[in-house]
Scaffold this active site. Structure first.
Site, PDB file in Angstrom:
ATOM      1  N   CYS A   1       1.033  -1.050  -0.192  1.00  0.00           N
ATOM      2  CA  CYS A   1       0.291  -0.166  -0.321  1.00  0.00           C
ATOM      3  C   CYS A   1       0.685   1.168  -0.266  1.00  0.00           C
ATOM      4  CB  CYS A   1      -0.904   0.006   1.044  1.00  0.00           C
ATOM      5  SG  CYS A   1      -0.066   0.515   2.522  1.00  0.00           S
TER       6      CYS A   1
ATOM      7  N   CYS B   1     -27.265  16.174  12.371  1.00  0.00           N
ATOM      8  CA  CYS B   1     -26.288  16.373  12.587  1.00  0.00           C
ATOM      9  C   CYS B   1     -25.305  14.551  12.171  1.00  0.00           C
ATOM     10  CB  CYS B   1     -25.113  16.908  13.770  1.00  0.00           C
ATOM     11  SG  CYS B   1     -24.234  17.494  13.962  1.00  0.00           S
TER      12      CYS B   1
END
Length: 1612
Positions: free
Chosen positions: A647, A1218
């Protein structure tokens, strides 16, 4: 007592087994040598003699002191333990009687069999009669002879499932065998084989209960023991000991063993040959079975039955007592026996044995050569070189272990190197027919190397495959015996698909929403209805699938595993995160993008603010993130895994050739435990455990104080006066201007001042006036400003904006650094019409930043975080303008308000030592004789002492711990939702006289004590049945000081009213009445005396103090005063995210607005709003789309509805979600983009565009703390930039008349020129645990403006007040309209029913829970505080005909020990400190297995399956009542069901006439997400006060305009 010697020590069978497993783990390489020695020492430590224990502790100390190396320490410990095992004695070396006398428990005492022989001379089943016993007994280890090289027989070494045998009691002591004596003892004995009826008993399902299962299990356990040396020898083999060649099949147990000669030949052969032989025996065992014949077999069986009967005889009472007394030293109960291969309980009635293969079944390698499976014709050439592995299908399959126990393949056994095999009919890969037709019967395929799933991408059918050494098999249909296992696998795979799609399509879903999704999904064919029990059953697998999905997430992307519902599932089920199963190949899950919501429509002003704030912050955060390594738990397999090296993060590492600058961990090592922990830390529980005991009077700083700021006294420059003084007094000479070096400073200029601390920024102040002291010091009076960063706005503020505050100080002119410019930014005249303009910077008053120019537009209150219009006070006539300070004037006025001021004195002074008054002024109120006053509860007491309600503790001795095994967890007395700690409401007194003494100026009040119903001898019952505002007059009096008075109220006699008491009570919150008087001495009620009906005591005053009239005249005057309230025009309201209309309903009740428009995207909620607001225009569209249309100039929506235009909306209210952010404390770049595109930004843009007169934003309490307060700061910053006055606060709904704890964050804003509302004072007392309303903003604590923190006018509203009058219904009641059972019983019920013409009760319906959940609810006791811990551990027949099982406790619990009866308390191996074992999971039990499993880590899961208390309240919001949900207690106090829709609506304060729409879950969600109307009404009343004040002020100004014009004309 003499210490035990080595030879006296005993290793119990369960400990022996754990040592054997540990040896196997070492041989398999599953554990390091260090871990092996430590665990082995821990297992054996309590069985060691004190000498050996002391020696081990000494070695530990030497290791700590570095006197011994770690390797030397491990070697010495291993040597000591090995020697101990070699020399230990058998566990059953004593006779039954001796064991009992030594305090051993009965099961051990009855273990009298040694060397595999029974007392009647027969050998145990499956053991050989040869002499190769290796000195091994069935109870434990004995000293071994070095001459014996061979192991024990198969049944002794490998099998945990030998048929136990018993002696007849063993009246004589058995001798311990030595050397080969064990073998000699077994010579010549008969081998016991099972008869037909015995064999049938092994295979048949449990139809009757056997009382001797536990005893047989113990002896079977004792008959299988392996010497440590044997374990070490076998470790040299290639295969692990757990998969030893001597492990027989289940059928081989019933076969006659080969002769001694054949056995010796077998043992001399290689291990591989042994394996092959055992496999053949296992497959053909049925052919080799021989039945016992003759009377001998029957005699053996009869003797054993007699012995088993003797075993189960109950103990005598005396023995029972002795047993209890010694239970600490004797092991009462041992864990049940398990199969070593599949780990299933051997006495489990559901344990199934593989019935065997068809006679024509083939071996796997033979089947694979069958031409019917070939896809090739022979002409393909090298085609097979491309396909290295064969792939076929198999149907009618069954999976089993080496012991032929049918078992699940998905329980982690493959990962533990256990060999699982399967049999069935193999078919070619292209054959989709699941029948056996055309299939090739194949036996013992395997062992299975791995299993995998496919079909996750879009398909509804999940395919499962097995991989063996030769081929891969796609499974089709299971056999009849394997169907239950297969159904469970199908369930979990399909459930994973449901869950991942649910997480993709929902933002921050809670556990209850997940349950709803699971329970309402139609299961695939062959699967039962999905329930919560099935979700918890498969939680480990499901969570692992979500982890696998998260592996594809970007580094800063929110993980699905951190969603609230997943965190709750992980906690409930005790899921182990970070497991990486090496041998199971999970199918690749396609990383689908979450559905993209419509882009937020954001006005340029909001967008500009967000960009400006985040531009620098994101860069700083990225730098901080780069230097900050990700936290790790260090425990899970992911943290311990190596870096992948592929990665981006790995490629940057130095060890992989990178630069090492990023310092980020491998992408494959993203720790799920830390991600979940961070998300949990960001959550704030609804119930705060801290009590709100702060008194407002104890605040250190008062509003309007003078600030003492440390400043530099040293002169920085030469200061001279420029003119003559304007005024000279004895001590001062006042000047208008001064010269500071080359700068001229005049009165009204702003200056920068040096602080005493050089690390702080320069202070900023306005010069109010200047003077020179008589001593020569040159001073000025400074009125302070604060920078925006010093306010609640923090880093989000405009760097050029400052805020004046009401703080001033006398300061040295020499401390001035420089002069600065501070410009006042006034709102433009067309302020309300310029919202949403393209260039919001056109109104900026500072064109160029020179570092010394600032602006201000609002005044700031640091204590309450309020931004208000800056008001300039005119100088009074008695103060010269050249030394007038508006701050000082505000200080004086505030001080006057807090200070008591006398009214007129009375002429009739009866007592020469007292000075009597007709009134006093205090805290803005005028207190007169005859007024009602609120007093704190401790000011006076009543003659009737109420019985203190305390929870009666239940003695643990009175609880049957075998029947109620989890009751011991109820150690805490506190019950969530209880009112035991609720404070009392205010005492109410009626003023008789107001006076001071001539020797003391303290103002005192003499009052009549007014009794509430609960204060009389009738107690709480009377209060429940009476009006909240009813009182009883009394002749009792009390004297108190004016300073302790909390407020003023109206107390009248009902006979003096010219309206009904209901109309009178509806006029406002602080109105009380009485009809009767109460005599506490006689405990009786009577008519009130005539003097009580006088609203003002008679008396002649001086000056303006006149005597007041009596009776109805004064009441009518009060009513006339109220009727002359300033009228105002109702506001036109737009309710965004309206839901079913809770906010609007509250504002209607307050009478402040008309609901003209509402926006609600969810259709059921929108329909509910329409039902209750028929005159309102309700949009079911996306709010972003509607705002976009309006901003584009459109007049109507897509559906033709008329859109509100600029200037139309006067009140904007709503609660934007939210959601969707991680639990981290700060935003990252991805989340910034997400927030900018959130519904909060859309809602703020609505405010910017429409510029309403009043604005309200409602959200969860966590809103103010989210992201280090960043979300709150951004919202306030946008409002300030628009020009609004604004503030924020936390309100507790329970303090406004609902029986529910519900803290909510409320942002209020008012347009320039309006009056900013305060937050309403509490009306009802409520649990102090839930009333912590302060907020930490950085290091600053922001308080609520509420003064009534310790008490309130009315008592708390309880569950009984709310719903005791509702009719009884059953679980799953679905009748939408029914009749009331009778009249309302409480004041709350009377008001909530309203004035219906034809009373109909709607929506008194409740969820239909599954059969198992219904049974659990039925067994929850009705006592207050009852929950799952009160469930009995019994089997129960469910309403669907199935039977739930009894929960089995299979492990010791390190934390909780054993019960008083010696029973185990652990249900999983993790209770002993080991890792969780999937085979320990239990399902369909009355006591949910998952709760005791994880209870030690989660406060014992207090409240799950909890009943509401009649005298308590609802815990938090109920959006979906689930007994095991996070939303608290949801079971009815007396009925076996969850709360109904109408009961939830009442808990929120919705009237019974209020309508809801949709399914039962839709209605629950509408109610749970709504703002409680009583709380909204209280806020509305504060807005109403502001509207009236503004209207009155405008009227006064309008009245002054003609006078002003006339004056100007006359001057002209």
């Amino acid at each position: 007592m003499p210490s035990k010697t080595i030879c006296d020590q005993v290793i119990p069978p369960n400990v022996r087994d754990r040592v054997q497993e540990l040896d196997g783990d070492l041989n398999d390489g599953l554990i390091t040598e260090k871990g092996y020695v430590k665990k082995k020492s821990k297992i054996l430590f309590e069985h060691l003699s004190p000498d050996i224990q002391t020696k081990l502790k000494g070695l530990e100390d030497e290791l700590k002191d570095e006197e011994l190396t770690e390797k030397g320490y491990l070697n010495k410990v291993q040597s000591i333990l090995a020697k101990f095992i070699e020399t230990c004695s058998p566990v059953n070396g004593d006779t039954k009687e001796e064991a009992s006398s030594n305090g051993k428990d009965d099961e051990k005492a009855e273990s009298t069999v040694a060397n595999g022989t029974t007392s009647n001379g027969s050998t145990t089943n499956g053991s050989s009669g040869s002499s190769k016993a290796n000195g091994h007994t069935n109870g434990g280890y004995v000293q071994s002879s070095s001459q014996e090289e061979t192991g024990t027989s198969q049944s002794e070494e490998e099998m945990d499932m030998d048929t136990p045998t018993s002696g007849k009691g063993g009246s004589k002591k058995k001798k311990k065998s030595k050397g080969s004596g064990g073998g000699d003892a077994g010579k010549g004995r008969k081998r016991k084989v099972l008869g037909d009826d015995e064999r049938d008993g092994v295979e048949k399902k449990e139809g009757e209960k056997k009382d001797v299962e536990g005893e047989e299990g113990e002896e079977a356990k004792e008959e299988s023991a392996t010497p440590d040396e044997k374990t070490l020898r076998t470790s040299k083999r290639k295969r692990s000991p757990k998969a030893d060649a001597k492990q027989p099949s289940i059928m081989s147990m019933f076969t006659k063993k080969p002769a001694k000669k054949e056995e010796e030949k077998m043992e001399e052969s290689s291990s591989m040959e042994v394996d092959k032989k055992e496999m053949e025996n296992g497959d053909n065992g049925k052919k080799e079975e021989e039945e016992p014949s003759g009377p001998g077999g029957k005699r053996i069986k009869k003797e054993e039955e007699e012995e088993e009967k003797a075993k189960v005889e109950p103990m005598s009472p005396s023995r029972d007592l002795r047993h209890k007394a010694n239970h600490e030293t004797a092991e009462s109960k041992q864990p049940p026996l398990r199969c070593k291969e599949c780990r299933q309980l051997l006495d489990d009635p559901d344990l199934k044995i593989f019935p065997g293969d068809p006679e024509d079944a083939r071996e796997e390698y033979i089947t694979l050569t069958d031409p019917r499976l070939s896809l090739l014709t022979g002409d393909e050439g090298d085609a097979m070189s491309y396909d290295e592995r064969l792939q076929h299908k198999i149907t009618n399959f069954c999976v089993y272990d080496k012991s032929t126990h049918i078992c699940a393949f998905d329980r982690g056994m493959i990962e533990k190197n256990k060999e699982l095999y399967f049999s069935g009919y193999v078919k070619p890969i292209y054959d989709d027919n699941p029948s056996t037709e055309g299939g090739i019967p194949t036996k013992r395929i395997g062992p299975i190397n791995e299993w995998y799933t496919t079909g996750f991408d879009g398909g509804h059918k999940a395919l499962i495959g097995f991989s063996t050494a030769f081929a891969e098999y796609i499974v089709m249909s299971p056999s009849e015996e394997y169907k239950p296992f297969w159904t469970a696998v199908q369930e979990k795979i399909y459930m994973s698909k449901i869950l991942i799609e649910f997480l993709q399509n929902n933002v921050d879903p809670v556990y209850e929403d997940l349950l709803t999704q699971i329970e309402t999904t139609v299961p695939p064919e062959g699967c039962n209805r999905f329930t919560e029990d099935s979700l918890l059953r498969h939680a480990q697998f499901v969570v692992e699938q979500v982890e696998s999905y998260d592996d594809a997430a970007d580094r800063d992307e929110v993980l699905l595993i951190t969603m609230p519902c997943m965190r709750d599932l992980i906690k409930l089920a005790g899921v182990t995160l970070g497991k990486r199963r090496a041998a199971r190949k999970a199918a690749a899950v396609k990383k689908d993008k979450k559905p993209v919501f419509t882009m937020a429509t954001v006005t340029p002003l909001v967008s500009h603010i967000f960009d400006a704030i985040f531009k620098d912050q994101i860069a700083d955060e990225m730098k901080a993130a780069a230097s900050e390594r990700k936290k790790r738990c260090g425990v899970c397999e992911i943290c311990q895994a190596p870096d992948c090296g592929k990665c981006t993060a790995c490629k940057d590492m130095i060890k992989f050739g990178g630069s090492g600058k990023a310092k980020q961990a491998c992408k494959d090592r993203r720790c799920p435990n830390m991600a979940v922990q961070e998300a949990d830390e960001n959550d704030i529980d609804e119930m705060d455990n801290s009590s709100n005991k702060e008194n407002k009077d104890e605040k250190k700083a008062k509003k309007g104080r003078k600030l003492e700021t440390p400043l530099k006294k040293k002169k920085r420059a030469k200061v001279t006066w420029l003119d003559e003084p304007t005024e000279v007094t004895e001590e001062r000479a006042y000047y208008k201007a001064a010269m500071l070096d080359d700068e001229k400073i005049e009165i009204g200029d702003c200056v920068l001042i040096h602080p005493d601390d050089p690390t702080k920024p320069l202070f900023m102040a306005r010069v109010i006036y200047m003077w020179q002291e008589s001593q020569g010091e040159m001073m000025f009076h400074a009125q302070w400003f604060v920078y925006g960063s010093e306010t609640v706005l923090g880093e989000t503020s405009d760097p050029l904006e400052v805020f004046p505050i009401d703080e001033c100080q006398d300061t040295y002119l020499g401390s001035v650094n420089a002069k600065c410019t501070v410009i006042y930014k006034a709102p433009p005249n067309d302020w309300s019409m310029i919202g949403g303009i393209d260039d919001p910077e056109t109104d900026h008053v500072i064109k160029e930043d020179d570092g010394k120019t600032f602006f201000y537009q609002k005044w700031y209150d640091p204590e309450l975080a309020r931004f208000e219009d800056y008001e300039v006070l005119m100088a009074p006539d008695d103060i010269p303008a050249h030394r007038f300070c508006s701050c000082c004037l505000k200080n004086e006025r505030a001080q006057e308000k807090e200070t008591a001021r006398p009214g007129a004195k009375l002429e009739d002074q009866d007592d020469s030592s007292k000075v009597l008054y007709s009134s006093w002024h205090y805290k803005g109120n005028e207190f007169q004789i005859g007024d009602g006053v609120y007093l704190l509860p401790e000011v006076f007491s009543f003659n009737i002492k109420q019985k203190v309600v305390t929870k009666k503790p239940v003695s643990k001795k009175d609880v049957d711990e075998d029947l109620y095994p989890e009751n011991y967890r109820k150690s805490s007395e506190y019950v969530k939702g209880s009112n035991l700690e609720c404070p009392e409401p205010f005492r109410i007194g009626k003023i008789i006289s107001i006076y001071t003494t001539k020797s003391n100026s303290t103002v005192r009040l003499r009052v009549n004590k007014m009794y509430r119903p609960e204060d009389t001898h009738k107690g709480r019952t009377a209060a429940y049945q009476a009006d909240l505002n009813v009182l009883y007059w009394s002749e009792e009096e009390a004297v108190t000081e004016l300073e302790v008075v909390q407020g003023k109220c109206s107390v009248v006699c009902a006979e003096d009213l010219n309206v009904s008491t209901d109309e009178y009570s509806a006029g406002g919150p602080h109105k009380f009445y009485f009809r009767e008087a109460y005599d506490s001495e006689r405990k009786c009620f009577e008519d009130p005396p005539s003097k009580s009906r006088s609203t003002r005591m008679k008396g002649k005053g001086k000056g303006k103090g006149k005597g007041k009239a009596k009776g109805k005249i004064a009441v009518e005057k009060e009513e006339e005063k109220e009727s002359t309230e300033t009228p105002f025009n109702k506001l036109k309201c737009l309710d965004v995210f309206a839901g079913c209309g809770g906010l609007s309903e509250g504002f209607h009740q307050a009478g402040i607005c008309e609901s003209s428009w509402a926006i609600e995207k969810e259709e059921p909620a929108a329909q509910a709003y329409r039902l209750n607001n028929p005159g309102s225009t309700v949009f079911s569209d996306d709010c972003n789309e509607l705002l976009r249309l309006v901003m584009q100039g459109e007049k109507t929506s897509r559906t033709g509805q008329k859109l509100p235009q600029k200037g139309d909306v006067e009140l904007l209210c709503g609660g934007p979600p939210c959601q969707g952010f991680s639990g981290m404390n700060r935003f990252n770049s991805r989340e910034y983009s997400k927030f900018k595109n959130s519904l909060i930004s859309s809602y703020l843009s609505y405010c910017d565009y429409y510029r309403p007169r009043f604005f309200l934003l409602e959200n969860v309490r966590n809103f103010v703390s989210y992201k280090k307060n960043m979300v709150l700061k951004l919202a306030l910053r946008c409002l300030i930039r628009m020009g609004y006055q604004c503030t924020f606060g936390i309100l507790q709904a329970g303090q406004y008349g609902v029986p529910q704890t519900r803290r909510r964050a409320i942002i209020l804003a008012a347009a320039p020129g309006e009056k900013l509302p305060f937050y309403p004072e509490p009306l009802h007392v409520f649990s102090s645990r839930a009333c912590s309303l302060s907020v930490m903003i950085g290091e600053k604590k922001i308080e609520s403006n509420n003064q009534w923190c310790l008490s309130a006018p009315y008592r708390t509203i309880t569950v009984r007040d709310t719903m005791s009058d509702l009719p009884t219904i059953n679980n799953g009641a679905q009748k939408l309209e029914i009749s009331y059972d009778g009249e309302p019983q409480s004041d709350f019920q009377k008001k909530i029913r309203g004035n219906q013409y034809q009373p109909i009760l709607r929506d008194h319906i409740c969820k239909d829970m599954s059969s198992l959940v219904a049974a659990r609810m039925k067994h929850i006791p009705l006592a207050p505080g009852s929950d799952w811990r009160d469930l009995p551990n019994i089997p129960v027949t469910l309403k669907d005909g199935t039977t739930c099982r009894k929960l089995r406790y299979t492990h010791k619990d390190k934390k909780n020990g054993k019960s008083s009866t010696g029973a185990l308390r652990g249900v999983c191996s993790c209770a002993e400190g080991d890792a969780c074992d999937p085979s320990d999971r239990q399902f369909s039990t009355l006591i949910p297995w998952c709760l005791p499993h994880t209870g030690n880590r989660h406060n014992n899961w207090a409240g799950l399956y909890g009943r509401l208390e009649w005298d308590g309240f609802f815990s938090t919001t109920v959006t979906n009542p689930e007994p095991m949900g996070k939303q608290g207690r949801v079971l009815h106090p007396e009925q076996h069901r969850v709360v109904s829709v109408r009961e939830c609506a009442r808990s929120q304060g919705f009237p019974d006439t209020y309508r809801f729409f949709g399914s039962i879950l839709d209605k629950h969600r509408q109610i749970g997400n709504a703002v409680p109307p009583p709380m909204a009404a209280a806020i509305g009343m504060e807005i109403k006060v502001c509207l009236q004040t503004k209207t009155k002020r405008d009227q006064e100004r309008a009245a002054l305009e003609p006078v002003k014009e006339e004056t100007e004309e006359s001057m002209d």
